[in-house]
Write a protein that holds these residues in place. Sequence first.
Motif, short mmCIF file in Angstrom:
data_model
loop_
_atom_site.label_atom_id
_atom_site.label_comp_id
_atom_site.label_asym_id
_atom_site.label_seq_id
_atom_site.Cartn_x
_atom_site.Cartn_y
_atom_site.Cartn_z
N GLU A 115 0.87 -1.18 0.00
CA GLU A 115 0.00 0.00 0.00
C GLU A 115 0.91 1.23 0.00
OE1 GLU A 115 -3.37 0.92 -0.29
OE2 GLU A 115 -2.34 2.83 -0.25
N SER A 116 0.79 2.05 -1.05
CA SER A 116 1.73 3.17 -1.19
C SER A 116 1.39 4.35 -0.30
CB SER A 116 1.82 3.61 -2.65
OG SER A 116 0.52 3.88 -3.14
N PRO A 175 -6.07 -1.14 -9.01
CA PRO A 175 -5.86 0.31 -8.80
C PRO A 175 -7.20 1.02 -8.63
CG PRO A 175 -4.79 -0.47 -10.84
CD PRO A 175 -5.70 -1.56 -10.36
N MET A 176 -7.15 2.26 -8.14
CA MET A 176 -8.37 3.03 -7.95
C MET A 176 -9.08 3.21 -9.29
SD MET A 176 -8.42 3.81 -4.70
CE MET A 176 -9.58 5.15 -4.58
N SER A 196 -21.59 2.32 -1.78
CA SER A 196 -21.14 2.80 -0.48
C SER A 196 -20.10 1.81 0.04
CB SER A 196 -22.31 2.95 0.47
OG SER A 196 -22.54 1.74 1.11
N SER A 197 -19.03 2.33 0.57
CA SER A 197 -17.95 1.45 1.00
C SER A 197 -17.22 2.11 2.15
CB SER A 197 -17.01 1.22 -0.17
OG SER A 197 -15.68 1.19 0.25
N ASN A 198 -16.62 1.29 3.02
CA ASN A 198 -15.84 1.85 4.12
C ASN A 198 -14.61 2.58 3.60
OD1 ASN A 198 -17.62 0.08 5.27
ND2 ASN A 198 -16.21 -0.56 6.88
N PHE A 199 -14.33 2.45 2.29
CA PHE A 199 -13.16 3.09 1.71
C PHE A 199 -13.45 4.54 1.32
CE2 PHE A 199 -9.62 3.42 -1.39
CZ PHE A 199 -8.61 2.94 -0.58
N THR A 229 -7.65 10.50 -0.77
CA THR A 229 -6.35 10.40 -0.10
C THR A 229 -5.53 9.28 -0.75
OG1 THR A 229 -7.53 10.91 1.95
CG2 THR A 229 -5.30 10.07 2.19
N ALA A 230 -6.22 8.26 -1.25
CA ALA A 230 -5.54 7.07 -1.79
C ALA A 230 -4.73 7.44 -3.04
CB ALA A 230 -6.58 6.02 -2.14
#
Length: 257
Positions: A128-129, A183-184, A192-195, A201-202
């Motif tokens: 995770e970068s 990748p994103m 809807s997601s906890n992400f 920010t990712a």
Amino acid sequence: MGTVVTTAYRPTAKTIADAERIAADLGIPFISRNKRPIEALHMEERSDVIVAMNERLELYPLGKAEPFFFHPNSAAFRTKRPLASDPLIEISGLQPGERFLDCTLGMASDALTVSQWLGAGGKVVGCESNPIIAFIIKEGLKSYSMMPHLTEAMQRIEVEAADAVEYLKSQEDDSFDVIYMDPMFTEAIAESSNFSPVRNTADMGQLTGEWVAEAKRVARRAVVLKAHFRSTDFEAFGFKRRIRPNTKFHYGVIQTG
Ligand SMILES: C[S@@+](CC[C@H](N)C(=O)[O-])C[C@H]1O[C@@H](n2cnc3c(N)ncnc32)[C@H](O)[C@@H]1O
């Protein structure tokens, strides 16, 4: 804009000690909460805020009222179904005991599902970068206790706070059986997601020729890509696309052995 760490609204000896340890580990300032709401902390510190709670860490990116924290997410229900038919496991052909590299760990839901399938003899590494996301997930995988049947699978995941291409370059040929990248999506999907709190920010970096070439060198058997169904990356980088009717994302595979 940086990140600061503080305690829950009502600090305890544990949350103060945790916050101080996190500040030292990440090289970021520890600030006293002083009963300030998150919104006030954002206004006064102009930073993302990590909150050390008694039971978990929460990250409030600047301007976000909803926190990001570790949770098994989709792994919670995927691991209740027969794992051999999980789309990622089936498409990658993974067998218990094999070695899996997840280049884009995110919430670790895919890595956790795979880790449960591979069992104690398997190996799962997740890159995770974003160092803050990597830290929150690494701590969560070590301490989450609400799904005891997943505890060992969580603790077996090795988190590397690193860019996937740099990590791949440090690995010998054929060091993993399957290498995975997710990748994103550049196209936001209404899910809807906890992400969601860390969507901005990712690391939004996309697949590159160098990334795929390194993954092909390090993967003994297969490189697997997950991407939006409209993505042209499958064809651009030589992945054989598996069409999944009525789904927003597809998988693609490059067999390497
Ligand atoms: C779509 S999410 C992955 C979700 C993950 N598959 C899961 O199950 O939760 C993509 C994640 O990969 C990270 N990322 C993007 N490019 C990366 C790279 N080159 N190296 C490492 N991590 C990367 C992003 O910061 C983000 O957290």
